[in-house]
Design a protein around this motif. Structure first.
Motif, PDB file in Angstrom:
ATOM      1  N   ASN A 138      47.526  26.119 -49.537  1.00 30.63           N
ATOM      2  CA  ASN A 138      47.381  27.638 -48.463  1.00 30.63           C
ATOM      3  C   ASN A 138      48.279  28.278 -47.724  1.00 30.63           C
ATOM      4  O   ASN A 138      49.681  27.857 -48.024  1.00 30.63           O
ATOM      5  N   TYR A 139      48.175  29.652 -47.076  1.00 31.64           N
ATOM      6  CA  TYR A 139      49.164  30.247 -46.412  1.00 31.64           C
ATOM      7  C   TYR A 139      48.646  30.498 -45.057  1.00 31.64           C
ATOM      8  O   TYR A 139      47.432  30.793 -44.733  1.00 31.64           O
ATOM      9  N   LYS A 140      49.538  28.985 -43.771  1.00 25.92           N
ATOM     10  CA  LYS A 140      49.184  29.224 -42.532  1.00 25.92           C
ATOM     11  C   LYS A 140      47.750  28.503 -42.645  1.00 25.92           C
ATOM     12  O   LYS A 140      47.764  27.355 -43.225  1.00 25.92           O
ATOM     13  N   ASP A 141      46.817  29.115 -41.777  1.00 27.31           N
ATOM     14  CA  ASP A 141      45.750  28.455 -42.234  1.00 27.31           C
ATOM     15  C   ASP A 141      44.403  28.975 -43.333  1.00 27.31           C
ATOM     16  O   ASP A 141      43.170  29.123 -43.178  1.00 27.31           O
ATOM     17  N   TYR A 142      45.391  29.768 -43.867  1.00 24.49           N
ATOM     18  CA  TYR A 142      44.088  30.110 -44.888  1.00 24.49           C
ATOM     19  C   TYR A 142      44.428  29.435 -46.606  1.00 24.49           C
ATOM     20  O   TYR A 142      45.274  29.123 -46.578  1.00 24.49           O
ATOM     21  N   PRO A 143      43.049  29.208 -47.050  1.00 24.79           N
ATOM     22  CA  PRO A 143      43.106  28.835 -47.782  1.00 24.79           C
ATOM     23  C   PRO A 143      43.507  29.412 -48.917  1.00 24.79           C
ATOM     24  O   PRO A 143      43.578  30.837 -49.570  1.00 24.79           O
ATOM     25  N   GLY A 144      43.802  28.793 -50.744  1.00 26.29           N
ATOM     26  CA  GLY A 144      44.714  29.487 -51.787  1.00 26.29           C
ATOM     27  C   GLY A 144      44.603  28.296 -52.862  1.00 26.29           C
ATOM     28  O   GLY A 144      44.394  27.676 -52.545  1.00 26.29           O
ATOM     29  N   GLY A 179      40.232  36.454 -44.504  1.00 29.63           N
ATOM     30  CA  GLY A 179      38.966  36.733 -44.087  1.00 29.63           C
ATOM     31  C   GLY A 179      38.571  37.189 -44.976  1.00 29.63           C
ATOM     32  O   GLY A 179      38.123  36.078 -45.734  1.00 29.63           O
ATOM     33  N   SER A 180      38.084  38.631 -45.345  1.00 28.59           N
ATOM     34  CA  SER A 180      37.813  38.422 -46.849  1.00 28.59           C
ATOM     35  C   SER A 180      38.073  39.531 -47.641  1.00 28.59           C
ATOM     36  O   SER A 180      38.349  40.008 -48.475  1.00 28.59           O
ATOM     37  N   ARG A 181      39.548  39.691 -47.409  1.00 30.38           N
ATOM     38  CA  ARG A 181      40.278  39.859 -47.618  1.00 30.38           C
ATOM     39  C   ARG A 181      41.057  38.971 -49.467  1.00 30.38           C
ATOM     40  O   ARG A 181      41.632  37.599 -48.783  1.00 30.38           O
TER      41      ARG A 181
END
Length: 175
Positions: free
Chosen positions: A117-123, A145-147
């Motif tokens: 994850n990067y902060k609350d974003y999936p990775g 988001g969508s980026r």
């Protein structure tokens, strides 16, 4: 005699610092909404494929480095295709396809694949071998988001796990 020693020390210092690798440069992309460190200034290219993407890439070339290339790409997908708020199954399928495409493009063999994850974003973070096992590629993917961000560094096998790999991958920051 003292002047000769001082002069000799000065020459040694100048020659040592003359061969020191340059400080890494930080690039900031207001359009891409990120900041990243590179060993030298990368080149920006634009690809107008199915989804327009932008890539900052530094090819080491003639300069001494433990790695071959460093790059970060980003592309904005329609919200109807993917978004970081979608269900995990949809996001995982999206990352799986990105990894499959990367393996196919590099004719690589996947060595590891972990969720990050990067902060609350999936990775996802993936490592593959390529060039018939003579090289390694480390990739990190993030969906904000969508980026969709793709961060990649490659090296020859004998330079696997070098310090610059983590320095580069860990320098990604959203702005």
């Amino acid at each position: 005699m003292k002047k000769m020693r001082l002069f000799a020390l000065l020459l040694v210092a100048i020659s040592l610092f003359g061969f020191m690798p340059p400080e890494w440069v930080t690039i900031q992309s207001p359009e891409g909404k990120f900041r990243m460190m590179f060993p030298r200034q990368p080149v920006l290219t634009e690809d107008e494929g199915d989804v327009r993407s932008y890539t900052f890439k530094y090819d080491v070339g003639k300069f001494k480095d433990d790695n071959i290339t460093y790059s970060i790409s980003y592309a904005d997908h329609p919200d109807t295709v993917i978004h970081s708020d979608y269900k995990d199954a949809i996001i995982n399928a999206f990352f799986d396809k990105a990894i499959k495409d990367a393996l196919k493009k590099e004719k690589g063999t996947k060595l590891s694949d972990i969720k990050i994850n990067y902060k609350d974003y999936p990775g996802r973070r993936m490592k593959m071998s390529f060039m018939d096992g003579k090289g390694m590629v480390y990739m990190q993917f993030y969906l904000v988001g969508s980026r969709f961000y793709t961060i990649q560094v490659s090296c020859e096998k004998e330079h696997d796990n070098n310090v610059a790999i983590e320095k580069f991958l860990g320098s990604f920051t959203l702005i």
